[in-house]
Scaffold this active site. Structure first.
Site, PDB file in Angstrom:
ATOM      1  CB  ALA A 121      76.422  26.486 110.853  1.00 57.65           C
ATOM      2  CG  ASN A 189      83.483  28.936 115.372  1.00 59.56           C
ATOM      3  OD1 ASN A 189      84.672  29.153 115.603  1.00 59.56           O
ATOM      4  ND2 ASN A 189      82.581  28.902 116.324  1.00 59.56           N
ATOM      5  CG  HIS A 219      76.817  31.301 106.967  1.00 66.61           C
ATOM      6  ND1 HIS A 219      77.234  32.350 107.757  1.00 66.61           N
ATOM      7  CD2 HIS A 219      76.263  30.388 107.809  1.00 66.61           C
ATOM      8  CE1 HIS A 219      76.970  32.080 109.022  1.00 66.61           C
ATOM      9  NE2 HIS A 219      76.381  30.901 109.085  1.00 66.61           N
TER      10      HIS A 219
END
Length: 268
Positions: A121, A189, A219
Site C-alpha cells: 500500500a 507493514n 501515508h
C-alpha cells in the site's frame, strides 16, 4: 516459461490475488492454496475456471515455484520457512513479519530461496532503494488512518488507548518504524518496508495518527539524501471487508507476480 504459484491465506489480499490468477495471467498458473478457512475458500473458488487443491504449508512449498504469503503475522514463519528451505520464491507484503524473522533472509541464502517484499500500500520504494545506493540522511513517515482501522492493535491494547470515539486526530504512536511494526503488525507493514528499503527500520522515524476525518489510509514519506530530497503521499481506498487494508495492496502483489514473467518490467 510457466511459473507455478501457490497462495497462503485466502483473506482480503490472498482471495483477490487468487481471483485474478484464476482469470489468467500469461506465464503464471495457480496450482495450490493453503488456508485455515477451508469452507469460505471453497465457496470463493466455486466459480473458478479450474479446481485448485487446498494443501498444507509443506505441500505448498513443494508444488509451487512462487509462494504468495497472505497470512496473519503470527503464521508468517510457518509458511515462509518451508518455502525457503525448498529454495522457492516468497512474495509477501508483511514487512512487519520480516523484521520479526530476519533470520529467514539467511535461510534463503543457504537454500537458494528468495524473498520479495512487494510494494503493497505504499509508493516510492524504488526511489528510496536508489537513494540508499548513496547516502541517506533521514527518512520519516507519517501514517494517518481512520480510527476503526487501528482498533485492536497490540500497542493500543497494551497502552490502554481507546480510539473508538475520537472527534479529532490523535497521535497514538511516535518512534521508530521497527517499534511501530511490532506494535501495529497489521497496520504499518508500509513503515517496515520503508525501513528495509532505506536506512533500516530502527533509524526510520514513524508517527501514527488515528484521524476521524480520514476515510482513506494515508501515508506520507519524506527522504533527505545526497542524491535527492523527496516527499510522497498516498491515500489508499480501504477494502470493504477489512478497512485496515487498502485495495491497492492485492494489486501490488499481482503486479509483482507479473514482473517475474514479463519480458518488459518497468520500475526497479
Amino acid at each position: 516459461m510457466m511459473l507455478k504459484v501457490g497462495i497462503a491465506g485466502m483473506g482480503t489480499i490472498g482471495g483477490k490475488v487468487a481471483d485474478i490468477l484464476d482469470q489468467g495471467i500469461p506465464g503464471l498458473s495457480l496450482v495450490a492454496i493453503n488456508t485455515r478457512t477451508i469452507a469460505s475458500a471453497n465457496e470463493r473458488m466455486r466459480n473458478f475456471r479450474r479446481s485448485v487443491p487446498l494443501v498444507m504449508p509443506e505441500e505448498l512449498a513443494q508444488m509451487a515455484d512462487v509462494i504468495v504469503d497472505c497470512v496473519p503475522t503470527q503464521a508468517f514463519r510457518s509458511i515462509v520457512e518451508p518455502a525457503l528451505r525448498a529454495g522457492k520464491i516468497v512474495v509477501t507484503v508483511s514487512g512487519a513479519a520480516l523484521l520479526a524473522n530476519e533470520d529467514l533472509v539467511d535461510l534463503a541464502a543457504v537454500h537458494g530461496g528468495r524473498i520479495i517484499l512487494a510494494t503493497g500500500a505504499l509508493l516510492g520504494l524504488d526511489a528510496i532503494r536508489a537513494a540508499a545506493e548513496g547516502e541517506i540522511f533521514s527518512v520519516s513517515m507519517v501514517t494517518r488512518k481512520p480510527p476503526m482501522s487501528l482498533s485492536g492493535a497490540p500497542y493500543l491494547v497494551a497502552n490502554n488507548i481507546d480510539v473508538s470515539h475520537l472527534t479529532e486526530p490523535v497521535l497514538v504512536f511516535k518512534g521508530s518504524a521497527f517499534d511501530g511494526a511490532a506494535g501495529f503488525p497489521s497496520n504499518v507493514n508500509v513503515a517496515a518496508a520503508v525501513g528495509l528499503a532505506g536506512v533500516g527500520a530502527k533509524a526510520t522515524a514513524l508517527e501514527i495518527w488515528a484521524d476521524p476525518s480520514k476515510t482513506r489510509n494515508t501515508h506520507t514519506i519524506r527522504v533527505d539524501a545526497d542524491s535527492a530530497r523527496f516527499e510522497m503521499t498516498i491515500e489508499n481506498v480501504p477494502t470493504e471487508s477489512n478497512p485496515g487494508t487498502g485495495k491497492i495492496t492485492a494489486l501490488s502483489v499481482v503486479t509483482t507476480l507479473r514482473g517475474l514473467v514479463q519480458t518488459l518490467k518497468v520500475g526497479s
